[in-house]
Write an enzyme that holds these catalytic residues in place. Structure first.
Site, short mmCIF file in Angstrom:
data_model
loop_
_atom_site.label_atom_id
_atom_site.label_comp_id
_atom_site.label_asym_id
_atom_site.label_seq_id
_atom_site.Cartn_x
_atom_site.Cartn_y
_atom_site.Cartn_z
N ASN A 140 -2.58 36.82 11.46
CA ASN A 140 -3.80 37.07 10.69
C ASN A 140 -4.64 35.82 10.48
O ASN A 140 -5.71 35.68 11.03
CB ASN A 140 -3.45 37.70 9.34
CG ASN A 140 -3.49 39.22 9.38
OD1 ASN A 140 -3.79 39.80 10.42
ND2 ASN A 140 -3.17 39.84 8.28
N ASP A 189 1.34 46.68 6.87
CA ASP A 189 0.86 45.56 7.68
C ASP A 189 1.72 44.32 7.46
O ASP A 189 1.93 43.52 8.38
CB ASP A 189 -0.59 45.26 7.32
CG ASP A 189 -1.52 46.40 7.71
OD1 ASP A 189 -1.08 47.29 8.46
OD2 ASP A 189 -2.68 46.40 7.27
N ASP A 245 -13.79 26.35 -2.37
CA ASP A 245 -12.46 26.65 -2.89
C ASP A 245 -11.41 26.60 -1.80
O ASP A 245 -10.22 26.47 -2.09
CB ASP A 245 -12.45 28.04 -3.55
CG ASP A 245 -13.07 28.02 -4.94
OD1 ASP A 245 -13.32 26.91 -5.46
OD2 ASP A 245 -13.32 29.09 -5.50
#
Length: 485
Positions: A318, A229, A348
């Site tokens: 992505n 990927d 975070d």
């Protein structure tokens, strides 16, 4: 009362011709029940509305340069020889038959569609460059080609045989280099007109192929990826605008985006060259960093030329990740949706992902699984300091601006598909919108079937042992009755 019709000399012939055509249609409709004059009038009205909608779409479209006032001023390289995209809900233009045969899935129950679709056209591409065409929706052969939506089955066809192929391999992997050499050598021996282009790092190992130069990017017919990927993400990063179809062969760990296997590369590439495979358009995100000074000048957010802003941004397949880096404090991020403050993230970090990225970092952070054909933006917090902060899915028309507040305790860090990691100082922002340059990923069968198959094979989605049935001799109702008595 006498009525006189005055017709100028130059209009007599067109007027008579129009009368003849209307009369012919009328007589023709009387002999066939399936065609009548009211249908013809309705068709004319519909076409007139589509033409007007098309003109309005051009005026408001960010697809073409705002400085070009008419279709005749468009550069031919923008019309053909590459992928073309159109704004959400727009009607596809004809460009004087520059699109050879465009057809995709029709909208369900509507004349306008909600998702961006891209295709190749005829245009002014180099003489020997191939032009792939996406044919009609196989589930609905009668679908109208000029009205498009997210396709379920889109076939890939070539008007001219491909001749320039870019091959990208897994970085620093000797096995991938050997496989690339085998595949490329077979391609050249099988198709005499084919030229294989490789990256500069691969050219140093295999100098018999053509090295990739920036001037060749617009001439690539399709891409062969050999790796995982990450290799596909790297191929996406090479093309900041239009990108040719990609066929990906799996040599990675998971291979969620690489549906083809190396042992069958001959059959798969032949099917691609013959036009026997399908194409899925995977949406990308267009991202741009705005400094505090640029934001004060209102640059990039309310710009009149959205096309220039999008083209200058980074294309992401992505996700965009904004995190606290090495700082021990929570990340404070103000999130604006279409210039309206919607929330402040205290966590975070934050993941803004495409539908393709829903099976990556976003999934591990609790985000939803989203089919790659669904146009939308995933908004997923990373370890939020609030139990009620859940991931959401935003429409594709949304423009997000994520800002580090000027009073933040520390800076933040942003990365695009795991690359180009940069620091965001207090006051800086990241502008994120759906890109009009999607990725046409080649698939063997229907994308939905492959997607569910990958979920089960790689993520073991809903995989468990089947519940055992009752024994044939057992009667649950009788046992239940006996236990009560």
């Amino acid at each position: 009362m006498r009525v006189e019709i005055v017709i100028e000399d130059g209009l007599i012939v067109p007027f008579l011709a129009t009368i003849v055509v209307i009369s012919a249609f009328y007589l023709f409709s009387r002999n066939f029940e399936w065609l009548n004059f009211s249908i013809l009038i309705s068709f004319w009205k519909t076409q007139s509305k589509l033409v007007q909608d098309q003109k309005d779409a051009y005026k408001n479209s960010s697809t073409f340069n705002a400085n070009k006032k008419s279709r005749g001023d468009l550069d031919k390289s923008e019309i053909g020889g590459g992928i073309m995209s159109y704004p959400v809900g727009s009607v596809l233009p004809n460009f004087n038959n520059s699109l050879l045969d465009v057809a995709s899935a029709s909208c369900n129950g509507g004349s306008r569609c909600s998702s961006p679709v891209m295709f190749y056209g005829k245009g002014g591409s180099p003489k020997n460059q191939s032009k792939p065409l996406f044919l009609r929706n196989l589930d609905d052969p009668e679908s109208i080609p000029s009205l498009t939506s997210s396709p379920r089955k889109v076939h890939l066809r070539w008007s001219i045989s491909p001749h320039m192929i870019l091959m990208i391999k897994k970085w620093n992997d000797p096995e991938s280099t050997k496989i690339l050499d085998v595949v490329a050598s077979w391609l050249i021996s099988e198709y005499e007109s084919v030229k294989v282009v490789v990256e500069e790092s691969t050219f140093k190992e295999l100098p018999k192929f053509v090295p990739l130069e920036k001037s060749l990017l617009d001439r690539i017919d399709f891409i062969i990826c050999i790796g995982g990927d990450g290799t596909l993400l790297h191929a996406s990063s090479l093309f900041s605008k239009r990108i040719p179809p990609i066929i990906a062969f799996n040599m990675g760990s998971l291979g969620f985006l690489t549906p083809f296997e190396i042992p069958t590369f001959r059959e798969d590439i032949k099917s691609l060259m013959n036009g026997d495979l399908f194409v899925t358009h995977r949406m990308r995100l267009s991202c741009k960093i705005l400094t505090a000074k640029e934001l004060e000048k209102d640059l990039g957010v309310n710009s009149d030329s959205e096309e220039e802003e999008e083209d200058s941004g980074t294309q992401v397949l992505n996700e965009v990740v904004i995190d606290r880096g090495s700082h021990p404090y929570l990340t404070n991020l103000r999130c604006y949706c279409d210039n309206h403050l919607v929330t402040t993230v205290q966590a975070d970090g934050l993941i803004v992902a495409s539908a393709t990225g829903s099976t990556a970092y976003s999934l591990s952070s609790g985000g939803s699984l989203v089919h790659p054909l669904i146009p939308g933006i995933l908004f997923t917090p990373i370890c939020p300091h609030s139990l009620s902060f859940r991931p959401v899915l935003l429409p594709a028309s949304t423009i997000l601006r994520i800002q580090v507040p000027s009073d933040s305790r520390c800076s933040a860090w942003v990365s695009f598909d795991g690359r180009n990691r940069q620091e965001l100082q207090p006051g800086d922002s990241v502008l994120i919108r759906c890109s009009r340059y999607t990725i046409p990923a080649v698939s063997r069968t229907n994308e939905t079937a492959e997607w569910f198959m990958k979920l089960a094979e790689i993520f073991h989605w809903n995989v468990r042992a089947h519940q055992k049935p009752f024994p044939v001799s057992r009667n649950p109702e009788a046992e239940h009755f006996a236990s009560k008595n």
